[in-house]
Design a protein around this motif. Structure first.
Motif, short mmCIF file in Angstrom:
data_model
loop_
_atom_site.label_atom_id
_atom_site.label_comp_id
_atom_site.label_asym_id
_atom_site.label_seq_id
_atom_site.Cartn_x
_atom_site.Cartn_y
_atom_site.Cartn_z
N LYS A 59 -2.98 6.08 -11.82
CA LYS A 59 -2.55 5.20 -10.72
C LYS A 59 -3.68 4.96 -9.72
O LYS A 59 -3.85 3.84 -9.23
CB LYS A 59 -1.32 5.78 -10.01
CG LYS A 59 -0.06 5.75 -10.84
CD LYS A 59 0.35 4.32 -11.14
CE LYS A 59 1.59 4.28 -11.98
NZ LYS A 59 1.98 2.91 -12.32
N TYR A 79 -7.70 -2.73 -8.72
CA TYR A 79 -7.04 -3.80 -7.95
C TYR A 79 -7.84 -4.12 -6.69
O TYR A 79 -8.07 -5.29 -6.37
CB TYR A 79 -5.61 -3.37 -7.60
CG TYR A 79 -4.95 -4.25 -6.58
CD1 TYR A 79 -4.40 -5.48 -6.94
CD2 TYR A 79 -4.91 -3.86 -5.23
CE1 TYR A 79 -3.81 -6.29 -5.99
CE2 TYR A 79 -4.31 -4.68 -4.28
CZ TYR A 79 -3.77 -5.89 -4.66
OH TYR A 79 -3.20 -6.70 -3.71
N ASN A 106 -6.10 2.55 -11.34
CA ASN A 106 -5.53 1.20 -11.33
C ASN A 106 -5.64 0.57 -9.95
O ASN A 106 -5.97 -0.62 -9.82
CB ASN A 106 -4.07 1.22 -11.78
CG ASN A 106 -3.91 1.50 -13.25
OD1 ASN A 106 -4.87 1.45 -14.02
ND2 ASN A 106 -2.71 1.83 -13.66
N TYR A 107 -5.37 1.36 -8.91
CA TYR A 107 -5.43 0.82 -7.56
C TYR A 107 -6.88 0.52 -7.15
O TYR A 107 -7.13 -0.48 -6.49
CB TYR A 107 -4.74 1.75 -6.56
CG TYR A 107 -4.42 1.05 -5.26
CD1 TYR A 107 -3.53 -0.01 -5.24
CD2 TYR A 107 -5.03 1.42 -4.07
CE1 TYR A 107 -3.24 -0.69 -4.07
CE2 TYR A 107 -4.75 0.74 -2.88
CZ TYR A 107 -3.86 -0.30 -2.89
OH TYR A 107 -3.58 -0.97 -1.74
N HIS A 109 2.29 2.00 -3.44
CA HIS A 109 1.30 2.63 -4.33
C HIS A 109 1.14 4.10 -3.97
O HIS A 109 1.12 4.97 -4.86
CB HIS A 109 -0.04 1.92 -4.23
CG HIS A 109 -0.07 0.58 -4.89
ND1 HIS A 109 -0.09 0.42 -6.25
CD2 HIS A 109 -0.07 -0.67 -4.38
CE1 HIS A 109 -0.10 -0.86 -6.56
NE2 HIS A 109 -0.09 -1.55 -5.43
N LEU A 120 0.83 -1.20 0.00
CA LEU A 120 0.00 0.00 0.00
C LEU A 120 0.87 1.26 0.00
O LEU A 120 0.62 2.20 -0.76
CB LEU A 120 -0.94 0.00 1.22
CG LEU A 120 -1.78 1.25 1.42
CD1 LEU A 120 -2.70 1.48 0.22
CD2 LEU A 120 -2.60 1.12 2.70
#
Length: 170
Positions: A39, A46, A42-43, A20, A17
C-alpha cells in the motif's frame, strides 16, 4: 478559484489521504507488513504521478484531475503522465475541454450505477502532438465505432473501452 472551492478541494484531498493511511494502519495493526509495504509503494507511485501532473504548468488540467473523484463518484481514477513536455500552459484550457468531451462519452457509454476503473494516459504522439486516452477497464461496448468523430476516437481494446483524442501542441 474561490476560497470555498479551494477549501472543498483540500477537504476532499485530506479525506482521500486519511483513507489511504487508515488502510495502511489497519494492515500494520494486523501485522501484515507485506500489505503495508504494498500500500505504501502504491501510494508513493500515485504521488509520483500527481507530481508529474502538477508540474506540467497546466493548472486547469491538473485541477480537473485533482477534483475528479468529487465529480465522478462511480469511477476510480488513475492517471499516467508520459509526456516530455514541461510547459502545457498554451494548451491548458484545450486539454480540459478535451477531457470533458472524453468523459461525456465515457459517462454516456457506461452505467451510472456501476463502479469502473478509469485510467487516463497523457503521452506524446509526435513532437507537437499529445494524446489523451480515457481507458475504462472491463467495459466492453458494442457498436461504438459509429460514435467516432473527427476529434474523438472510441473503440474496444480487448475488454476495455478507450476514448481518445489528440491535441496539437504549438
Amino acid at each position: 478559484m474561490e476560497e470555498e472551492k479551494v477549501i472543498e478541494l483540500i477537504r476532499h484531498y485530506r479525506h482521500n489521504l486519511m483513507n489511504h493511511l487508515q488502510i495502511i494502519h489497519g494492515y500494520a495493526s494486523m501485522g501484515k507488513t507485506d500489505k503495508v509495504q504494498q500500500k505504501i509503494n502504491n501510494y508513493i507511485a500515485y504521488l509520483e504521478e500527481e507530481r508529474k501532473l502538477v508540474n506540467l504548468n497546466a493548472p486547469a488540467f491538473a485541477l480537473y484531475f485533482l477534483q475528479f473523484d468529487s465529480l465522478h463518484s462511480n469511477f476510480r481514477l488513475t492517471y499516467h503522465i508520459e509526456t516530455e513536455h514541461k510547459d502545457l500552459q498554451p494548451i491548458d484550457k484545450l486539454l480540459v475541454k478535451r477531457c470533458k468531451q472524453l468523459m461525456e462519452n465515457v459517462v454516456r457509454l457506461t452505467d451510472k450505477l456501476e463502479i469502473y476503473e478509469l485510467t487516463v494516459r497523457l503521452y506524446d504522439l509526435a513532437s507537437k502532438e499529445i494524446r489523451l486516452e480515457f481507458i475504462v477497464k472491463d467495459c466492453l461496448q458494442h457498436n461504438i465505432n459509429a460514435d467516432n468523430s473527427q476529434e474523438t476516437a472510441i473503440y474496444n481494446d480487448g475488454n476495455d473501452m478507450v476514448c481518445a483524442v489528440s491535441v496539437i501542441y504549438e
